[in-house]
Design an enzyme around this catalytic site. Structure first.
Site, PDB file in Angstrom:
ATOM      1  N   ARG A   1      15.970  -2.084  17.026  1.00 26.65           N
ATOM      2  CA  ARG A   1      16.671  -0.967  17.201  1.00 26.65           C
ATOM      3  C   ARG A   1      15.777  -0.220  18.304  1.00 26.65           C
ATOM      4  O   ARG A   1      14.498  -0.261  18.309  1.00 26.65           O
ATOM      5  CB  ARG A   1      16.405  -0.214  15.798  1.00 26.65           C
ATOM      6  CG  ARG A   1      17.393   0.888  15.844  1.00 26.65           C
ATOM      7  CD  ARG A   1      17.467   1.371  14.593  1.00 26.65           C
ATOM      8  NE  ARG A   1      16.252   1.193  13.595  1.00 26.65           N
ATOM      9  CZ  ARG A   1      16.032   1.848  12.458  1.00 26.65           C
ATOM     10  NH1 ARG A   1      17.084   2.853  12.044  1.00 26.65           N
ATOM     11  NH2 ARG A   1      14.965   1.950  11.930  1.00 26.65           N
TER      12      ARG A   1
ATOM     13  N   SER B   1       6.919  -5.505  12.750  1.00 27.41           N
ATOM     14  CA  SER B   1       6.732  -5.813  11.197  1.00 27.41           C
ATOM     15  C   SER B   1       6.461  -7.404  10.919  1.00 27.41           C
ATOM     16  O   SER B   1       7.159  -8.156  10.268  1.00 27.41           O
ATOM     17  CB  SER B   1       7.965  -5.477  10.383  1.00 27.41           C
ATOM     18  OG  SER B   1       8.201  -4.088  10.793  1.00 27.41           O
TER      19      SER B   1
ATOM     20  N   ASP C   1       6.066  -1.611   9.688  1.00 24.22           N
ATOM     21  CA  ASP C   1       7.180  -0.907   9.091  1.00 24.22           C
ATOM     22  C   ASP C   1       6.567  -0.147   7.855  1.00 24.22           C
ATOM     23  O   ASP C   1       7.113   0.992   7.430  1.00 24.22           O
ATOM     24  CB  ASP C   1       8.409  -1.657   8.795  1.00 24.22           C
ATOM     25  CG  ASP C   1       8.144  -3.103   8.126  1.00 24.22           C
ATOM     26  OD1 ASP C   1       6.921  -3.221   7.714  1.00 24.22           O
ATOM     27  OD2 ASP C   1       9.209  -3.812   7.732  1.00 24.22           O
TER      28      ASP C   1
END
Ligand code: GLC
Length: 516
Positions: A125, A192, A246
């Site tokens: 994203r 992450s 994350d």
């Protein structure tokens, strides 16, 4: 009496006769029906009891007692303490326990415009985040699909692809319009995976997890790799200022709302947590120690727990089978018992086991796959059962288990019987309950460790958000394991907003330092 009225009376008599007859027939039929149904139920029930005993035997090792959970807690705590001492040697310790160079949550005075790239879950994203003060955050984002070949190919190509997506995002949203020619965006990189950080913007990838496996990245500084890919595109003016796990993004997003939020947890494709630790408890910390840096957020990488056998007492033969056929054998042992990437596969392996014992789909094991859609294909295909299936089946409350039946049919198990559906629902419930209870045990360790009168835990990830009874079971178990006051809060858009907040706190701290 006219012939017409006689006819009417005759008709009336016929109608009454017919109704009587119908009534008797209906009554008799109902009685026969009820009787048959009753006998059928008796047979089914007695059959199910026999089946249930065998099924119970297979599922028993997945049912954890509170005592076992407390032992998991004790082992996790010991591993955490050991790993805080060591120099991050993952061959000696289970956990990374990586200091993240984030020392405090936002105080509401941070502002600014940031780009965020988020890599590590099921999607990739890009976000544009504008922070205008406490709780005033505007976010625009776009999800890009990562071609599977990039996840397993050469790392440099993955980073070039990220830079290309950044370019598209900036152009499509006109972010460069009305900006000075030399305007440079600050970018936070939500990455992450386990990274050894030596500053906020220097981070060496220790190993890939969650099915990623690009070459030429492990052992390299991923911030530098992203920066170089950005710089290869002359029209992009972006500075990567922070690398953020994350869990840290989740913690920051949540602590901008709840001041007592000290723990960030991800329960999604993977699982992990971070928390605020006192620097005096981190012997391996080599950074600054002064009045303003009393604490540091530690990325635990708890998914790796069990590497050196401390979870062997609860690992089942199915867990071992899943591990051995995974991309990363003997790694992420704890994660493989909990996270969404693996739940479906655990269920599938149990189903295969039950079929082989002739408990499920009896007599249909040897059907040839050449006959077309066949349950054998499902049975032999790794990864063909998803966490979403587990969640939907677990919550199937229809009388005839039609939801379960539909799901099973859709993945190629043809004409499952009621008993098949019933047993498979039991399997899904058990596997998902175990995952939620293990997650609760791990969260309990962090709540205890933070040791405050009340603690808020920020959580994100599909398992916590959407997965059937996961949240309810987790909450219930956690309350039993930790009497201390705690609150579990869903953290919204943590990995974008939270990461931008990390960059904002960093900028604000630097500005204050240079102005004083
Ligand atoms: C994996 C990663 C970890 C991440 C977690 C959740 O466990 O190693 O860094 O936080 O997945 O996405």
């Amino acid at each position: 009496m006219s012939s017409t009225s006689k006819y009417i009376i005759e008709v009336k008599i016929d109608v009454i006769k017919t109704l009587k007859l119908l009534g008797i027939t209906a009554g008799a039929l109902t009685a026969i029906g009820l009787g048959t149904y009753y006998i059928h139920q008796r047979i089914q029930r007695s059959k199910r009891v026999i089946l249930r005993d065998e099924v119970k035997h297979v599922l028993e090792p997945f049912e954890l007692t509170d005592e076992q959970l407390r032992r998991v807690m004790a082992n996790l705590n010991t591993e955490m303490i050991n790993s805080l001492k060591s120099d991050g040697d993952i061959d000696k310790n289970d956990l990374g326990m990586f200091p993240t160079y984030v020392h405090r949550g936002p105080n509401g005075q941070e502002t600014g415009e940031y780009l965020v790239v988020d890599l590590g879950g099921s999607n990739f994203r890009v976000s544009h985040v504008v922070i205008e003060g406490r709780n005033r955050i505007n976010l625009k984002n776009k999800i890009f699909l990562i071609p599977h070949s990039l996840l397993l190919g050469e790392g440099e190509r993955l980073f070039d692809y990220i830079a290309e997506c950044l370019q598209r995002f900036i152009d499509d949203n006109g972010l460069n319009l009305n900006k000075p020619v030399d305007y440079t965006f600050d970018l936070a990189f939500t990455f992450s995976f386990p990274c050894n950080q030596t500053s906020l913007s220097q981070a060496t990838l220790v190993s890939w997890t969650k099915g990623f496996s690009c070459t030429g990245v492990v052992g390299h500084d991923v911030v530098l790799m992203l920066q170089q890919a950005i710089d290869r595109r002359k029209s992009l003016k972006i500075q990567v200022v922070a690398l953020v796990n994350d869990t840290v993004g989740t913690l920051m997003a949540c602590s901008s709302i709840y001041r007592d939020c000290k723990v960030g947890v991800i329960l999604g494709t993977g699982t992990n947590a971070c928390y605020f630790e006192n620097i005096e408890n981190v012997p391996k910390w080599t950074g600054v120690r002064n009045q303003t840096t009393k604490q540091v957020v530690i990325n635990t990488e708890w998914g790796a727990l069990g590497k050196h056998a401390c979870l062997d007492f609860i690992r089942t033969s199915i867990d071992r089978e899943l591990d051995e056929s995974s991309l990363t054998p003997n790694q992420q042992v704890f994660e493989k018992m909990i996270s969404a990437l693996y739940l479906g596969e655990i269920v599938r392996l149990i189903i295969v086991d039950l079929v082989q014992r002739s408990i499920l789909l009896p007599g249909r094991m040897h059907k040839s796959p050449s006959l077309g859609r066949d349950y054998n294909i499902f049975l032999s295909l790794r990864g063909s059962f998803y966490a979403k299936h587990v969640a939907d089946i677990e919550c199937d409350t229809t009388e005839d288990l039609s939801v379960t039946s539909l799901i099973l049919t859709s993945i190629g198990i043809q004409e499952p019987s009621y008993d098949d559906c019933y047993i498979i629902r039991e399997v899904c419930k058990t596997v998902s309950l175990r995952a939620s209870r293990l997650a609760a045990a791990a969260i309990a360790v962090l709540v205890n460790r933070v040791n405050l009168p009340s603690v808020t835990v920020g959580i994100d990830g599909t398992l916590f958000r959407h997965h059937g009874k996961f949240k309810k079971n987790l909450t219930r178990t956690l309350s039993r394991l930790v009497p201390r006051t705690h609150r579990l809060v869903l953290s919204e858009d943590g990995s974008s907003k939270g990461s931008a907040l990390v960059a904002a706190v960093h900028r604000y701290t630097n500005e204050i330092a240079t102005s004083s």
